[in-house]
Design an enzyme around this catalytic site. Structure first.
Site, short mmCIF file in Angstrom:
data_model
loop_
_atom_site.label_atom_id
_atom_site.label_comp_id
_atom_site.label_asym_id
_atom_site.label_seq_id
_atom_site.Cartn_x
_atom_site.Cartn_y
_atom_site.Cartn_z
N ASP A 97 1.04 -1.03 0.11
CA ASP A 97 0.03 0.04 -0.01
C ASP A 97 0.92 1.35 0.03
O ASP A 97 1.74 1.54 0.84
CB ASP A 97 -1.04 -0.08 1.25
CG ASP A 97 -2.35 0.26 0.98
OD1 ASP A 97 -2.63 1.32 0.24
OD2 ASP A 97 -3.18 -0.42 1.31
N ASP A 199 -2.98 4.51 -2.42
CA ASP A 199 -3.90 5.18 -1.58
C ASP A 199 -4.52 6.43 -2.14
O ASP A 199 -3.60 7.54 -2.28
CB ASP A 199 -3.50 5.32 -0.11
CG ASP A 199 -4.68 5.67 0.79
OD1 ASP A 199 -5.84 4.80 0.93
OD2 ASP A 199 -4.61 6.51 1.59
N GLU A 252 -6.10 3.58 -5.77
CA GLU A 252 -7.63 3.98 -5.30
C GLU A 252 -7.75 5.26 -5.79
O GLU A 252 -7.37 6.31 -5.51
CB GLU A 252 -7.61 3.94 -3.70
CG GLU A 252 -8.76 4.05 -3.09
CD GLU A 252 -8.72 4.64 -1.84
OE1 GLU A 252 -9.80 4.15 -0.99
OE2 GLU A 252 -7.75 4.86 -1.15
N HIS A 321 -11.16 -3.28 2.77
CA HIS A 321 -11.11 -2.79 4.22
C HIS A 321 -11.75 -1.66 4.54
O HIS A 321 -12.24 -1.28 5.77
CB HIS A 321 -9.71 -2.58 4.52
CG HIS A 321 -8.99 -1.61 3.95
ND1 HIS A 321 -8.90 -1.55 2.35
CD2 HIS A 321 -8.82 -0.25 4.33
CE1 HIS A 321 -8.34 -0.56 2.01
NE2 HIS A 321 -8.26 0.44 3.11
N ASP A 322 -12.65 -1.08 3.59
CA ASP A 322 -13.26 0.03 3.91
C ASP A 322 -14.80 -0.17 3.61
O ASP A 322 -15.62 1.05 3.78
CB ASP A 322 -12.88 1.36 3.02
CG ASP A 322 -11.49 1.78 3.39
OD1 ASP A 322 -11.42 1.86 4.62
OD2 ASP A 322 -11.02 2.60 2.54
#
Length: 549
Positions: A97, A199, A252, A321-322
């Site tokens: 990440d 991210d 993302e 994860h979100d």
């Protein structure tokens, strides 16, 4: 660019919740190593590893205090190097990440900025207030004010944080930041990682800091959303760093539409290789994600179809994860949990693009079972509760919003077996384990020939050897209120996917014949009707009487 990323199945690991090797209640890198054979058996090609860098954990690792060190809870750099080696020996690559919109306020750069070093002050977005007011009227992603006082209050300076106040935004107008990030990326690529999940990558460059247009949420986004400056940065990182390695990037990208996504990942532009878009994850909400509506399958079908046709290559995912768990979100659950989980996996693997799955999705894990806000760790959830309270929203309604949507729904510990601690830990888990772990766990599911993971392995293996699913074009055949039918075509080869998004039987809405090559039921339907949450993948050229799968 990693030549096989289009053919890969990517499995996201949220390290804190995956496997705890030492009984401290927190997942760790040795725990991940212990499960690599399991991942290989699933057919995983790439692990996307959520942040393992050193962090004070205000936002569970997305607030980084040292990009070149490992969070002690997770292990050591030696553990990470062993993970890379052990994964490689099993044919599994790892992507990291890359969080470069912001750092932690405990990062050395920010500490030195606070100490008055002008070089490091220029690493961050620090602005003067205006006539005793904040620098602008922007909002932020965590339902908070994005400006926090910086240093001596008499100076009336504020630093920008589009997320937590402990996540100050970096100043990408400063060439020093570009050099620092290039160095960080090379550090990990030289170790052998296969690339990065980037991210919130499309908001890293701010065009200006003027007052923003009024929006329901995120006022000011027109000043930082997919700016030309961001495109220039991504093209430079691709040219100066990524093209020197056999590696890939997936971004993302928040609030993007299809033209924006194409600008970010079209091969001719040489920026990102893929993007995560979110429109399909917004199919059951109004405005911001906290205001959920009843799920209408046809809306999801329309959005998936639009992106399948509009983007050259998609990232296909329903969980991370979100996001809340897909089986809770898009099916009735209960007695239909397993069959619904398999239907969603069938749909996911049948779409055109790289398939991304999230830990626990392969056994149909569900949303958390939290009883109160006291059991929620997620900072975003607590900020939303605070904001809703300030607006006079009563607690039962606030809790209803949070319980349904909190990011902690996806972050509950992995359910490995039915022992105390769910096989995740021998200690007290950092987050409440779902009580259904006695029934929903890897050990139990993996010995069930009709389990969710058995279906996962089957559809995953089929896609890997199917040129049509790997690279065929997408075309919708029917989008009904609850039934979705589409085809994948490559040359003269076709496959037809049928999904029933209902617990009620439904008629197959168009004439379809041929051999059922994959089904989430032991025996595929042959009477023109779909059973609850039935999924079928049909080869029109095959003999329908051939039941072999």
């Amino acid at each position: 660019m990693l030549s096989t990323y289009k053919d890969s199945t990517v499995y996201q690991i949220y390290p804190r919740s995956f496997c705890d090797s030492n009984g401290d209640g927190v997942g760790d890198i040795p725990g991940i190593i212990s499960k690599l054979d399991y991942l290989k058996e699933l057919g995983v090609d790439v692990i996307w590893l959520s942040p393992v860098y050193k962090s004070p954990n205000d936002d569970n690792g997305y607030d980084i205090s040292d990009y070149k060190d490992i969070q002690p809870e997770f292990g050591t750099m030696e553990d990470f190097d062993l993970l890379l080696a052990e994964a490689k020996s099993r044919g599994i690559s790892i992507i990291m990440d890359l969080v470069i919109n912001h750092t932690s306020d405990e990062h050395e750069w920010f500490r030195r900025a606070l100490a008055g070093e002008e070089k490091y002050k220029n690493y961050y977005v620090i602005k003067k207030g205006k006539n005793g007011r904040l620098p602008n009227n922007w909002g932020n992603f965590f339902a908070d004010c994005p400006w926090e006082p910086f240093g001596d209050p008499a100076n009336e300076e504020y630093y920008l944080h589009l997320f937590s106040k402990k996540q100050p935004d970096l100043n990408w107008d400063n060439p020093g930041i570009y050099d620092e990030i290039c160095d960080i990326m090379r550090f990990w690529l030289d170790k052998g990682v296969a690339g990065f999940r980037c991210d919130v990558i499309n908001i890293i460059h701010k065009r200006s800091y003027e007052n923003g247009k009024k929006h329901l949420a995120l006022t000011g986004k027109e000043h930082y959303l997919s700016t030309e400056g961001t495109h220039k940065i991504l093209a430079a990182l691709r040219r100066d760093v990524m093209d020197k390695y056999d590696a890939f990037t997936v971004g993302e990208t928040v609030l993007v539409d299809i033209p924006m996504a194409n600008d970010l990942c079209h091969p001719d532009r040489k920026e990102l290789d893929m993007v995560f878009s979110f429109e399909h994850m917004e199919c059951d909400q109004v405005g911001v994600k906290w205001f959920k509506t009843a799920f209408k399958p046809k809306k999801l079908m329309r959005i998936l179809t639009k992106w399948q046709k509009g983007l050259g290559w998609n990232t296909c995912y329903f969980e991370n994860h979100d996001q809340p768990r897909s089986v809770t979100r898009f099916t009735e659950g209960g007695e239909y949990r397993a069959i619904g989980a398999k239907m969603l996996l069938g749909l996911l693997f049948s779409l055109r693009g790289t398939t991304f799955v999230y830990q626990g999705q392969e056994i149909g894990m569900t949303n958390g079972a939290f009883d109160s806000l006291d059991e929620i760790v997620d900072i975003e959830s607590h900020n939303v509760d605070k904001m809703a309270r300030s607006l006079g929203i009563i607690n039962p309604f606030r809790w209803h919003l949070i319980r349904r949507t909190s990011r902690d729904n996806a972050r509950t510990p992995m359910q490995w077996d039915d022992s105390d601690g769910a096989g995740f830990t021998t200690g007290k888990p950092w987050l409440k384990i779902h009580p259904n772990y006695r029934e929903v766990n890897v050990a139990r599911d993996s010995v069930d020939a009709d389990g969710v993971s058995a279906f996962f392995k089957e559809i995953n293996a089929f896609k890997k050897q199917s040129p049509v699913l790997k690279d065929g074009e997408f075309s919708e055949l029917h989008m009904g209120r609850k039934v979705f039918v589409f085809e994948r075509v490559r040359g003269d080869e076709r496959l037809i996917a049928i999904c029933n998004f209902s617990k009620s039987p439904a008629a197959i809405p168009i004439p379809v014949s041929g051999r059922t090559v994959i089904s989430n039921y032991k025996d595929a339907s042959d009477n023109g009707r779909l059973r609850p949450y039935e999924f079928m993948l049909i080869d029109p050229k095959g003999d329908k009487n051939d039941k072999g799968r």
